[in-house]
Design a protein around this motif. Sequence first.
Motif, PDB file in Angstrom:
ATOM      1  N   TYR A 188      93.720  48.805  -4.372  1.00 33.30           N
ATOM      2  CA  TYR A 188      94.972  48.874  -3.640  1.00 33.30           C
ATOM      3  C   TYR A 188      95.134  50.274  -3.041  1.00 33.30           C
ATOM      4  O   TYR A 188      94.814  51.243  -3.724  1.00 33.30           O
ATOM      5  N   PRO A 189      95.665  50.431  -1.808  1.00 32.42           N
ATOM      6  CA  PRO A 189      95.957  49.368  -0.857  1.00 32.42           C
ATOM      7  C   PRO A 189      94.677  48.728  -0.320  1.00 32.42           C
ATOM      8  O   PRO A 189      93.639  49.380  -0.227  1.00 32.42           O
ATOM      9  N   GLY A 190      94.790  47.462   0.073  1.00 31.32           N
ATOM     10  CA  GLY A 190      93.595  46.675   0.364  1.00 31.32           C
ATOM     11  C   GLY A 190      92.900  46.986   1.678  1.00 31.32           C
ATOM     12  O   GLY A 190      91.678  46.822   1.782  1.00 31.32           O
ATOM     13  N   GLY A 191      93.668  47.450   2.697  1.00 34.40           N
ATOM     14  CA  GLY A 191      93.086  47.636   4.027  1.00 34.40           C
ATOM     15  C   GLY A 191      91.799  48.447   4.040  1.00 34.40           C
ATOM     16  O   GLY A 191      90.772  47.987   4.572  1.00 34.40           O
ATOM     17  N   PRO A 192      91.807  49.640   3.471  1.00 33.62           N
ATOM     18  CA  PRO A 192      90.580  50.454   3.525  1.00 33.62           C
ATOM     19  C   PRO A 192      89.388  49.789   2.804  1.00 33.62           C
ATOM     20  O   PRO A 192      88.237  49.964   3.223  1.00 33.62           O
ATOM     21  N   TRP A 193      89.640  49.000   1.760  1.00 40.32           N
ATOM     22  CA  TRP A 193      88.547  48.309   1.046  1.00 40.32           C
ATOM     23  C   TRP A 193      87.940  47.220   1.923  1.00 40.32           C
ATOM     24  O   TRP A 193      86.721  47.109   2.060  1.00 40.32           O
ATOM     25  N   ILE A 194      88.829  46.428   2.534  1.00 45.06           N
ATOM     26  CA  ILE A 194      88.342  45.354   3.418  1.00 45.06           C
ATOM     27  C   ILE A 194      87.572  45.973   4.588  1.00 45.06           C
ATOM     28  O   ILE A 194      86.479  45.516   4.946  1.00 45.06           O
ATOM     29  N   ASP A 195      88.150  47.021   5.174  1.00 45.40           N
ATOM     30  CA  ASP A 195      87.534  47.701   6.318  1.00 45.40           C
ATOM     31  C   ASP A 195      86.130  48.201   5.947  1.00 45.40           C
ATOM     32  O   ASP A 195      85.147  47.979   6.674  1.00 45.40           O
ATOM     33  N   GLY A 196      86.032  48.854   4.785  1.00 40.41           N
ATOM     34  CA  GLY A 196      84.755  49.430   4.362  1.00 40.41           C
ATOM     35  C   GLY A 196      83.699  48.387   4.047  1.00 40.41           C
ATOM     36  O   GLY A 196      82.504  48.599   4.283  1.00 40.41           O
ATOM     37  N   LEU A 197      84.129  47.218   3.540  1.00 40.80           N
ATOM     38  CA  LEU A 197      83.158  46.177   3.154  1.00 40.80           C
ATOM     39  C   LEU A 197      82.822  45.237   4.314  1.00 40.80           C
ATOM     40  O   LEU A 197      81.727  44.674   4.368  1.00 40.80           O
ATOM     41  N   ALA A 198      83.798  45.067   5.257  1.00 40.08           N
ATOM     42  CA  ALA A 198      83.610  44.091   6.340  1.00 40.08           C
ATOM     43  C   ALA A 198      82.367  44.391   7.168  1.00 40.08           C
ATOM     44  O   ALA A 198      81.692  43.479   7.653  1.00 40.08           O
ATOM     45  N   ARG A 199      82.035  45.672   7.310  1.00 40.10           N
ATOM     46  CA  ARG A 199      80.892  46.019   8.168  1.00 40.10           C
ATOM     47  C   ARG A 199      79.557  45.585   7.572  1.00 40.10           C
ATOM     48  O   ARG A 199      78.530  45.634   8.222  1.00 40.10           O
ATOM     49  N   HIS A 200      79.569  45.134   6.294  1.00 38.99           N
ATOM     50  CA  HIS A 200      78.338  44.661   5.646  1.00 38.99           C
ATOM     51  C   HIS A 200      78.225  43.139   5.655  1.00 38.99           C
ATOM     52  O   HIS A 200      77.306  42.587   5.058  1.00 38.99           O
ATOM     53  N   GLY A 201      79.191  42.454   6.288  1.00 33.17           N
ATOM     54  CA  GLY A 201      79.147  40.990   6.306  1.00 33.17           C
ATOM     55  C   GLY A 201      79.059  40.436   7.715  1.00 33.17           C
ATOM     56  O   GLY A 201      79.133  41.182   8.695  1.00 33.17           O
TER      57      GLY A 201
END
Length: 385
Positions: A188-201
């Motif tokens: 938390y907060p979720g945005g930076p986690w999603i942002d950081g992982l999205a580039r690997h999918g």
Amino acid sequence: MAHTGLILGIESSCDETAAAVVAEGSTTLSSVVASQFSTHAPYGGVVPELASREHLRNIVPVVRGALAAAGVALPQLSAIAVTEGPGLAGALLVGVTYAKTLAWALGKPLIAVNHLEGHIHAVLLEHAREQPTDGPALALVVSGGHTHLYLAERQQDGAWQYRLVGHTVDDAAGEAFDKVAKLLGLGYPGGPWIDGLARHGDPSAVPFRFAEVRRREARQRPSSAPTDSLLFSFSGIKTSVLRYVETHGLGASIAARAAVLSSLPAPRIADALALCDAQTLNLIASFQQSVVDNLVQRTLIAAERFGARSLLVSGGVAANSGLRSGFLSRSPLPVLFPSLALSTDNAAMIAAAAWPKLQRQSFAPAGLAAEPRLQLGLRTESVPG
Ligand code: KG4
Ligand code: ZN
């Protein structure tokens, strides 16, 4: 060189205590932000009572820190600006009470700023020269609490005027990032986690769909109300992610990931990446891409419909790398973003938004109150005669 038009900005609407000194709405001399992430992280969201307590604890050192970093003493200030709303009542109250007391003790004017107007001025603070002067800008304010589209235009007297032309009917986009991250066992907060992982999918792996949103019109059956392409809805995609998790049996791996990450003192994206399989990374990338496409598409429709000359994208979700590249690759108009530090909550944006008000002597009343449900674009400012 001695600066003039010095405004001390104070912001405490949610989970960041912030103070900044900005000269003439355009030169940031200091910007201090005390984040409460670690306080709220164990709960996966902001706990209002804890937020108020942290603001009380932080406000004095944060203001002192901002003045010291700017090399400015209290008597040099031209005014004190504070966020009056919208936000959490107890959190806002700390900033408003502190600012009112300081202004009264110093005999300086107090300026009330709407947090949403602040986010728009985070862009103008850094990019005033690139903003076309003829015609309105279309501003997307996209954060944990808001997904709003405003037509923003500077008037001849220097005041900014805002017209609300689109908004979410349920969750804010940032809220969807936070809820989906929590659902997937991330931090938390979720945005930076999603942002950081999205580039690997693979962003096209899961085809999420956004339904058209119907206007809620009086006395009309919801199913027969017309759809409105400038309304957003983000609660459905969160449910779709939950359904995907259930139907693909991802529950056990999510629980394991959440347990490992919560046992680490300072978990990082690389830690989460090592705990995500390809299917989960594809899900994350597809979620982010769908939200980005939806935000970009509706903002461009609004810009065309209202003849906007530029786009201003601000608020915490404006830090998202996918949203930035989505706008830059698809917009026919110039798109301006704040720097990453000024995308999320800060007080430099509050001091910047206060500058045109100081010039017109649009000051807050002595009895200024926190306004948790304050709106932008529906209220006219009063200017003392
Ligand atoms: O503007 P902000 O600091 O506070 C509010 O006024 O809400 O925005 C916080 C929101 C949170 O929902 C956070 O997850 C989101 O901004 N956020 C991001 C990113 N960085 C922060 N969302 C997507 N991608 C990011 N890189
Ligand atoms: Zn905000």
